[in-house]
Design a protein around this motif. Structure first.
Motif, PDB file in Angstrom:
ATOM      1  N   LEU A  54       1.074  -1.477  -0.034  1.00 32.12           N
ATOM      2  CA  LEU A  54      -0.039  -0.173   0.202  1.00 32.12           C
ATOM      3  C   LEU A  54       1.744   0.883  -0.016  1.00 32.12           C
ATOM      4  CD1 LEU A  54      -2.878   1.614   0.251  1.00 32.12           C
ATOM      5  CD2 LEU A  54      -2.544   1.308   2.377  1.00 32.12           C
ATOM      6  N   ARG A  79      -1.769  10.031  10.637  1.00 32.67           N
ATOM      7  CA  ARG A  79      -2.834  10.343   9.672  1.00 32.67           C
ATOM      8  C   ARG A  79      -2.547  11.545   8.974  1.00 32.67           C
ATOM      9  NH1 ARG A  79      -7.557   6.993  11.924  1.00 32.67           N
ATOM     10  NH2 ARG A  79      -6.800   6.835  13.619  1.00 32.67           N
ATOM     11  N   LEU A  82      -1.030  10.696   6.586  1.00 34.88           N
ATOM     12  CA  LEU A  82      -1.962  10.010   4.988  1.00 34.88           C
ATOM     13  C   LEU A  82      -2.276  11.252   4.909  1.00 34.88           C
ATOM     14  CD1 LEU A  82      -3.726   6.690   7.034  1.00 34.88           C
ATOM     15  CD2 LEU A  82      -1.683   6.710   5.824  1.00 34.88           C
ATOM     16  N   ALA A  83      -2.739  11.449   5.174  1.00 32.91           N
ATOM     17  CA  ALA A  83      -3.109  12.925   4.748  1.00 32.91           C
ATOM     18  C   ALA A  83      -2.773  14.033   3.114  1.00 32.91           C
ATOM     19  CB  ALA A  83      -4.140  14.247   5.624  1.00 32.91           C
ATOM     20  N   ALA A  86      -2.514  11.875   0.506  1.00 26.43           N
ATOM     21  CA  ALA A  86      -3.729  12.202   0.092  1.00 26.43           C
ATOM     22  C   ALA A  86      -3.378  13.163  -1.194  1.00 26.43           C
ATOM     23  CB  ALA A  86      -4.565  12.263   0.459  1.00 26.43           C
ATOM     24  N   LEU A  89      -1.550  12.911  -3.695  1.00 29.51           N
ATOM     25  CA  LEU A  89      -1.430  12.398  -4.769  1.00 29.51           C
ATOM     26  C   LEU A  89      -2.579  12.789  -5.831  1.00 29.51           C
ATOM     27  CD1 LEU A  89      -2.023   8.831  -3.033  1.00 29.51           C
ATOM     28  CD2 LEU A  89      -1.032   9.299  -5.295  1.00 29.51           C
ATOM     29  N   ILE A  93      -2.559  12.978  -9.715  1.00 29.77           N
ATOM     30  CA  ILE A  93      -3.837  12.846 -10.477  1.00 29.77           C
ATOM     31  C   ILE A  93      -3.967  14.336 -12.016  1.00 29.77           C
ATOM     32  CG2 ILE A  93      -5.968  12.884 -10.255  1.00 29.77           C
ATOM     33  CD1 ILE A  93      -5.860  11.375  -7.773  1.00 29.77           C
TER      34      ILE A  93
ATOM     35  N   LEU B  96      -5.118   5.550  -8.786  1.00 31.18           N
ATOM     36  CA  LEU B  96      -4.587   6.825  -7.887  1.00 31.18           C
ATOM     37  C   LEU B  96      -5.734   7.915  -7.406  1.00 31.18           C
ATOM     38  CD1 LEU B  96      -1.365   8.456  -9.475  1.00 31.18           C
ATOM     39  CD2 LEU B  96      -1.549   6.884  -7.731  1.00 31.18           C
ATOM     40  N   SER B  97      -6.637   7.810  -7.688  1.00 32.59           N
ATOM     41  CA  SER B  97      -7.984   8.693  -7.203  1.00 32.59           C
ATOM     42  C   SER B  97      -8.535   7.029  -6.013  1.00 32.59           C
ATOM     43  CB  SER B  97      -8.809   8.573  -8.329  1.00 32.59           C
ATOM     44  OG  SER B  97      -8.812   9.750  -9.294  1.00 32.59           O
ATOM     45  N   MET B  99      -6.439   5.490  -4.504  1.00 32.03           N
ATOM     46  CA  MET B  99      -5.767   4.669  -3.127  1.00 32.03           C
ATOM     47  C   MET B  99      -6.016   6.723  -2.526  1.00 32.03           C
ATOM     48  SD  MET B  99      -3.049   3.393  -3.244  1.00 32.03           S
ATOM     49  CE  MET B  99      -2.918   4.515  -1.978  1.00 32.03           C
ATOM     50  N   ARG B 100      -6.204   7.911  -2.911  1.00 32.23           N
ATOM     51  CA  ARG B 100      -5.827   9.048  -2.236  1.00 32.23           C
ATOM     52  C   ARG B 100      -7.066   8.754  -1.976  1.00 32.23           C
ATOM     53  NH1 ARG B 100      -8.296  13.013  -6.551  1.00 32.23           N
ATOM     54  NH2 ARG B 100     -10.270  11.031  -5.747  1.00 32.23           N
ATOM     55  N   LEU B 103      -6.628   6.699   1.522  1.00 32.12           N
ATOM     56  CA  LEU B 103      -5.749   7.661   2.527  1.00 32.12           C
ATOM     57  C   LEU B 103      -6.982   8.604   3.064  1.00 32.12           C
ATOM     58  CD1 LEU B 103      -2.796   8.459   0.443  1.00 32.12           C
ATOM     59  CD2 LEU B 103      -2.978   6.396   2.170  1.00 32.12           C
ATOM     60  N   ARG B 104      -7.247   9.009   2.543  1.00 32.56           N
ATOM     61  CA  ARG B 104      -8.096  10.220   2.836  1.00 32.56           C
ATOM     62  C   ARG B 104      -9.188  10.077   3.989  1.00 32.56           C
ATOM     63  NH1 ARG B 104      -6.442  14.762   0.015  1.00 32.56           N
ATOM     64  NH2 ARG B 104      -7.444  14.946  -1.182  1.00 32.56           N
ATOM     65  N   ALA B 107      -7.528   8.284   7.669  1.00 33.55           N
ATOM     66  CA  ALA B 107      -7.137  10.147   7.664  1.00 33.55           C
ATOM     67  C   ALA B 107      -7.982   9.857   8.890  1.00 33.55           C
ATOM     68  CB  ALA B 107      -6.224   9.990   6.898  1.00 33.55           C
ATOM     69  N   CYS B 109     -10.759   7.861   9.364  1.00 36.13           N
ATOM     70  CA  CYS B 109     -11.157   7.231   9.959  1.00 36.13           C
ATOM     71  C   CYS B 109     -10.804   6.965  11.580  1.00 36.13           C
ATOM     72  CB  CYS B 109     -10.358   5.876   9.785  1.00 36.13           C
ATOM     73  SG  CYS B 109     -11.784   4.364  10.191  1.00 36.13           S
ATOM     74  N   SER B 110     -12.128   6.281  12.483  1.00 37.60           N
ATOM     75  CA  SER B 110     -12.129   7.009  13.957  1.00 37.60           C
ATOM     76  C   SER B 110     -12.092   5.585  14.903  1.00 37.60           C
ATOM     77  CB  SER B 110     -13.403   7.177  14.296  1.00 37.60           C
ATOM     78  OG  SER B 110     -14.133   6.684  14.007  1.00 37.60           O
ATOM     79  N   PHE B 120      -9.748   1.048   5.206  1.00 42.55           N
ATOM     80  CA  PHE B 120      -8.726   0.497   5.637  1.00 42.55           C
ATOM     81  C   PHE B 120      -8.083  -1.150   4.869  1.00 42.55           C
ATOM     82  CE2 PHE B 120      -4.414   0.434   6.739  1.00 42.55           C
ATOM     83  CZ  PHE B 120      -2.848   1.785   6.337  1.00 42.55           C
ATOM     84  N   LEU B 123      -8.710  -1.195   1.281  1.00 42.21           N
ATOM     85  CA  LEU B 123      -7.487  -0.676   0.267  1.00 42.21           C
ATOM     86  C   LEU B 123      -6.218  -1.650   0.550  1.00 42.21           C
ATOM     87  CD1 LEU B 123      -6.219   2.460   1.859  1.00 42.21           C
ATOM     88  CD2 LEU B 123      -6.585   1.941  -0.617  1.00 42.21           C
TER      89      LEU B 123
END
Lengths: 142, 142
Positions: A54, A79, A82-83, A86, A89, A93, B96-97, B99-100, B103-104, B107, B109-110, B120, B123
DNA sequence: GCTTGACCTCAAGTGAACTTGAAGTGGCAA
DNA sequence: TTGCCACTTCAAGTTCACTTGAGGTCAAGC
């Protein structure tokens, strides 16, 4: 519990044994023991490998993956990282989309030479100026 | 007509002289003569370099650029090739979209650990299965 | 005419991510 | 017990796109 030997990990993950040894040497994965000479892996290594895949897919180098994805032991992912990735990316894109549109236009364009097509020349200018400047690359098949 | 010396080409194109020599050796560009030892280039080389930058940005290797973009002398670009490359870029963009987005989500996610977040994990599965499998890479800045 | 220094050539080095090869080991089936 | 052979280690090789270094040349300015 059942341990996996390197061949099994290779087979299940699709990562060649040589790469697994390489990853272990780099500290990206760890074997839990040996059976004679043979490495034994916990099944968890498969998650780890997925995580590595990944990271690589997202554009991290192996060193980055080692630093960012596995600060110590269990993966604990930042996090913000990751943001950021993103967002990066997103930019990639956008660039690639512009490229694609340009290529598409050039392919359809009726100008006798691409060098005479204004759209193509604009693309050229963008590429030359480094407005594009980065590139999309495929991983060598694996 | 006015010829450019290598330093001028380097300055105008942003491509280092060492890379220009390397490109010449590879047959990607050609000098039109010498002034003493010094290469002289026609101004046209700038278009050529833009074309090379474009090809690289679109994901061509230098060898591909040499083969595809310049079959002999003047660039004569295969429209089908361009369309194919555009389609390829499209696929890259789609990957890539995804992926993005992943990742988003990760980032934001709780879930306490990313490994427990279903999105995740999806992914991860995609990365592991090679559904993503390729990667975006930056050119070494230049 | 002589120095300067940007250019020249050729070979070797770089870094990322592995792969390949040679030589050795040891668990397991016969 | 023997032999197989998948595994082991370690070093070196591979690809890409250049860069760097050593040693050399020559057009131009003083």
């Amino acid at each position: 519990m059942k341990y996996l030997d390197i061949a099994e990990v290779a087979q299940r993950s699709g990562v060649p044994a040589s790469a697994l040894r390489f990853y272990e040497e780099k500290g990206l994965i760890a074997s839990v023991g040996r059976n004679g000479l043979r490495r034994l892996f916990d099944a968890e290594v498969l998650d780890r490998l997925a995580l590595i895949a990944l990271g690589r897919a997202a554009g991290f180098s192996l060193d980055e993956v080692a630093r960012v994805f596995t600060p110590r032991g269990r993966p604990h992912i930042d996090r913000q990282m990751l943001a950021d990735k993103a967002t990066e990316l997103d930019n990639t894109i956008r660039r690639l989309s512009a490229m694609r549109d340009g290529l598409r236009h050039a392919a359809a364009c009726s100008a006798s030479s691409h060098l005479e097509c204004p759209t193509f020349r604009r693309l050229l200018g963008a590429a030359a100026s480094g407005a594009i400047g980065k590139r999309a690359k495929k991983t060598p098949a694996r």
